[in-house]
Every structure is written in structure tokens, then in C-alpha cells.
Write a protein that holds these residues in place. Structure first.
Motif, PDB file in Angstrom:
ATOM      1  N   UNK A 120     -14.111   3.332   4.643  1.00 23.95           N
ATOM      2  CA  UNK A 120     -14.630   2.015   4.269  1.00 23.95           C
ATOM      3  C   UNK A 120     -15.071   1.196   5.471  1.00 23.95           C
ATOM      4  N   UNK A 121     -14.117   0.859   6.345  1.00 23.78           N
ATOM      5  CA  UNK A 121     -14.456  -0.021   7.460  1.00 23.78           C
ATOM      6  C   UNK A 121     -13.443   0.078   8.587  1.00 23.78           C
ATOM      7  N   UNK A 122     -13.880  -0.353   9.769  1.00 22.59           N
ATOM      8  CA  UNK A 122     -13.007  -0.584  10.923  1.00 22.59           C
ATOM      9  C   UNK A 122     -12.997  -2.087  11.155  1.00 22.59           C
ATOM     10  N   UNK A 123     -11.799  -2.693  11.159  1.00 21.06           N
ATOM     11  CA  UNK A 123     -11.682  -4.149  11.244  1.00 21.06           C
ATOM     12  C   UNK A 123     -10.792  -4.552  12.413  1.00 21.06           C
ATOM     13  N   UNK A 124     -11.251  -5.544  13.190  1.00 18.00           N
ATOM     14  CA  UNK A 124     -10.460  -6.130  14.263  1.00 18.00           C
ATOM     15  C   UNK A 124      -9.935  -7.475  13.797  1.00 18.00           C
ATOM     16  N   UNK A 125      -8.633  -7.757  14.082  1.00 16.59           N
ATOM     17  CA  UNK A 125      -7.999  -8.998  13.645  1.00 16.59           C
ATOM     18  C   UNK A 125      -7.227  -9.637  14.798  1.00 16.59           C
ATOM     19  N   UNK A 126      -7.233 -10.964  14.836  1.00 15.52           N
ATOM     20  CA  UNK A 126      -6.347 -11.659  15.764  1.00 15.52           C
ATOM     21  C   UNK A 126      -4.904 -11.434  15.328  1.00 15.52           C
ATOM     22  N   UNK A 127      -3.991 -11.313  16.306  1.00 10.16           N
ATOM     23  CA  UNK A 127      -2.590 -11.043  15.996  1.00 10.16           C
ATOM     24  C   UNK A 127      -1.744 -12.311  15.950  1.00 10.16           C
ATOM     25  N   UNK A 128      -2.238 -13.410  16.518  1.00  5.56           N
ATOM     26  CA  UNK A 128      -1.447 -14.633  16.594  1.00  5.56           C
ATOM     27  C   UNK A 128      -2.276 -15.801  16.075  1.00  5.56           C
ATOM     28  N   UNK A 129      -1.729 -17.006  16.252  1.00  7.22           N
ATOM     29  CA  UNK A 129      -2.465 -18.209  15.831  1.00  7.22           C
ATOM     30  C   UNK A 129      -3.701 -18.438  16.682  1.00  7.22           C
ATOM     31  N   UNK A 130      -3.744 -17.827  17.882  1.00  6.62           N
ATOM     32  CA  UNK A 130      -4.909 -17.971  18.755  1.00  6.62           C
ATOM     33  C   UNK A 130      -6.089 -17.182  18.196  1.00  6.62           C
ATOM     34  N   UNK A 131      -7.268 -17.786  18.187  1.00  2.26           N
ATOM     35  CA  UNK A 131      -8.457 -17.064  17.746  1.00  2.26           C
ATOM     36  C   UNK A 131      -8.743 -15.894  18.692  1.00  2.26           C
ATOM     37  N   UNK A 132      -9.354 -14.865  18.150  1.00  2.00           N
ATOM     38  CA  UNK A 132      -9.751 -13.723  18.968  1.00  2.00           C
ATOM     39  C   UNK A 132     -11.040 -14.048  19.719  1.00  2.00           C
ATOM     40  N   UNK A 133     -11.161 -13.493  20.909  1.00  4.89           N
ATOM     41  CA  UNK A 133     -12.401 -13.581  21.678  1.00  4.89           C
ATOM     42  C   UNK A 133     -12.832 -12.151  21.979  1.00  4.89           C
ATOM     43  N   UNK A 134     -14.007 -11.773  21.472  1.00  6.58           N
ATOM     44  CA  UNK A 134     -14.429 -10.375  21.501  1.00  6.58           C
ATOM     45  C   UNK A 134     -15.871 -10.260  21.977  1.00  6.58           C
ATOM     46  N   UNK A 135     -16.100  -9.364  22.913  1.00  7.22           N
ATOM     47  CA  UNK A 135     -17.468  -9.018  23.342  1.00  7.22           C
ATOM     48  C   UNK A 135     -17.960  -7.862  22.469  1.00  7.22           C
ATOM     49  N   UNK A 136     -19.201  -7.956  21.989  1.00  4.24           N
ATOM     50  CA  UNK A 136     -19.745  -6.945  21.082  1.00  4.24           C
ATOM     51  C   UNK A 136     -20.970  -6.299  21.708  1.00  4.24           C
ATOM     52  N   UNK A 137     -20.930  -4.962  21.837  1.00  2.00           N
ATOM     53  CA  UNK A 137     -22.064  -4.200  22.356  1.00  2.00           C
ATOM     54  C   UNK A 137     -22.544  -3.204  21.311  1.00  2.00           C
ATOM     55  N   UNK A 138     -23.852  -2.967  21.285  1.00  2.00           N
ATOM     56  CA  UNK A 138     -24.442  -1.962  20.408  1.00  2.00           C
ATOM     57  C   UNK A 138     -25.249  -1.012  21.279  1.00  2.00           C
ATOM     58  N   UNK A 219      -8.350   0.973  10.899  1.00  5.10           N
ATOM     59  CA  UNK A 219      -9.338   1.911  10.364  1.00  5.10           C
ATOM     60  C   UNK A 219      -8.850   2.324   8.985  1.00  5.10           C
ATOM     61  N   UNK A 220      -9.392   1.698   7.940  1.00  6.12           N
ATOM     62  CA  UNK A 220      -8.892   1.866   6.578  1.00  6.12           C
ATOM     63  C   UNK A 220      -7.400   1.555   6.519  1.00  6.12           C
ATOM     64  N   UNK A 221      -6.550   2.547   6.653  1.00  7.23           N
ATOM     65  CA  UNK A 221      -5.109   2.323   6.498  1.00  7.23           C
ATOM     66  C   UNK A 221      -4.321   2.550   7.790  1.00  7.23           C
TER      67      UNK A 221
END
Length: 261
Positions: A120-138, A219-221
Motif C-alpha cells: 500500500x504505502x511507505x509512511x514517515x511519522x513524527x515520533x513526538x510532539x515536535x513536528x518532523x522536518x524532512x528533506x525530500x529528493x526524487x 512499510x504497511x505493517x
């Protein structure tokens, strides 16, 4: 149209009461074989159980066509539960849909690399109350230097109606040859709503400030915590086959879902 020859059939049933009750009707209909001798598997349960069975195939290195009987909630990857006595005839008339999973390589802050597949999907999530900051490359080119929010995901066409859709991502027809890149509650860039990518794209996520803003990936589960970098791409070498009744194929459902309110 030629009928589908399922060969030797295995039966895989979730442990829910509804699925077990339905399976009791099916047991005497056919000389079922163990999965390691099957040419096709009948999966009784819901979408989550179908994903579980497909992942078992991937991990075992033995992939066979799967026909789902829905005894779960949504049943997007399944067929309707109908007259048990007609099951074998329905399988013979079923249409096969090919699904390529994603391959995820996640590198933790400690330097460990974990590889998992996602249907289905690969998902990234923040682990704490702090927002995630992520660099995205294609394809090794930085497209977003810093995305701030709850996270981001990459979805296949098969998974585009699942979590991706609930996050306001696009629905992708199965034969589109596309992937959905969808942010989760983005704060910056404020106007970015995601992207649609060719399915040969290689997507890389690099976590910024991982000590202060830890991020996990699913990654899914399969979950990996405290990641530093995640690389995602379609696995062209792996093909899963889902079997659907005529008129209830997955691509038909993808179109219909866009007109459901």
C-alpha cells in the motif's frame, strides 16, 4: 475470455469469528492443499489480513495468485462474500490484476539498514510532539529542502485509496504507472499538497534534526523507529496477483471510489 485455471487451492483464514464461520462452509467444498503446494490461495478475512498473507508470500519467496473473500470492514482488496457453493466457479471466471510492491530501505540514526516491502504505502511519522522536518529528493535531486509537518508518504496505485486518500492524496488507476507522494498535515511548504510521480521514481527522505525531531517509518505493517534516511522505489521484479470477480476488479473500484461521498 478463457477461464482462469487456479490449479491446487489453499485456504487461508483470519482468526475473526466471521471469517472462521465462513470458512467452515468452505472446508468441505474442495480438497484444499497446504500453501507450500498451492497454485492459488483463497484468503478469507479483510484487507488487513490480505496484506498479511501477501507479505507472508513475499517473505517466503513464493508468490501465487490470491482470491480474497471479504469478511472484514472495507474489503477493497477482496471480493464480496456470496454463496459458498459457487466459489470455485467464481474463481474460474476471475480476472487477475498485477500489483508491484514498494521496496523501502530505512537507515536508523545508529546506522542500521532495514529493508521491507510495502503493497500500500511507505509512511514517515513524527515520533513526538515536535513536528518532523524532512528533506525530500526524487531521483537524487532535492525537490523540497525542508518539509515541516506530521510526516509524508509514498503510495502505490493499489494503496492510493487507503491512508493516502484519507490524507487528501490522489486516487491512482492501477494501470497509471504512477506513485502518489503525499504530505501529512504539512505546515511548510504551506501550499504544497503533494506530487504524482512516475513509478520508476526513486524517492529519498532525509530526516533533519533527528535528535530533536525523531521520525519513524512504516512499510504497511513494519515499523522502524529513529530513522535518519529512507529510500523508496517500486520493485519491478516482484509481481503480486490479486483475483477479482468480473465487474469488481480493483481498477473499477478505484474509479468508483472517486464518486463516493
Amino acid at each position: 475470455m478463457a477461464e482462469f485455471d487456479p490449479g491446487a487451492l489453499a485456504l487461508s483464514v483470519s482468526d475473526s469469528d466471521r471469517a472462521q464461520a465462513a470458512a467452515a462452509e468452505l472446508v468441505g467444498l474442495h480438497p484444499w492443499v497446504p500453501f507450500d503446494r498451492a497454485d492459488t490461495v483463497v484468503v478469507v478475512g479483510g484487507d488487513g489480513y490480505m496484506l498479511h498473507v501477501l507479505h507472508q508470500m513475499l517473505e517466503a519467496g513464493r508468490v501465487v495468485p490470491a482470491y480474497g473473500v471479504n469478511l472484514g470492514t472495507f474489503g477493497f482488496l477482496m471480493n464480496k462474500h456470496r454463496d459458498a457453493g459457487k466459489l470455485l466457479g467464481r474463481i474460474a471466471k476471475a480476472r487477475a490484476v498485477m500489483v508491484h510492491p514498494l521496496v523501502m530501505d530505512a537507515v536508523t540514526q545508529g546506522g542500521e539498514t532495514h529493508r521491507h516491502c510495502a503493497i500500500n504505502e511507505v509512511s514517515l511519522f513524527r515520533e513526538t510532539r515536535q513536528t518532523a522536518r524532512i528533506e525530500i529528493s526524487v531521483n537524487d535531486k532535492v525537490r523540497i529542502k525542508e518539509m515541516t509537518g506530521d510526516g509524508v508518504l509514498v503510495a502505490t496505485p493499489a494503496g492510493s485509496t487507503a491512508y493516502n486518500f484519507s490524507a487528501n492524496g490522489p486516487i491512482l488507476p492501477l494501470d497509471s504507472g504512477l506513485l502518489a507522494l503525499t504530505p501529512l498535515s504539512p505546515f511548510r511548504p504551506r501550499r504544497w499538497r503533494g506530487a504524482i510521480l512516475p513509478n520508476d521514481s526513486r524517492v529519498t527522505f532525509r530526516v533533519l534534526e533527528p535528535d530533536k525531531r525523531p521520525v519513524s517509518v512504516v512499510a504497511d505493517q513494519k515499523e522502524v523507529r529513529d530513522i535518519a534516511e529512507v529510500r523508496v522505489a517500486i520493485s519491478e521484479d516482484v509481481r503480486l496477483q490479486l483475483l477479482f470477480d468480473p465487474g469488481h476488479a480493483l481498477d473499477d473500484r478505484i474509479v468508483a471510489e472517486q464518486f463516493t461521498f
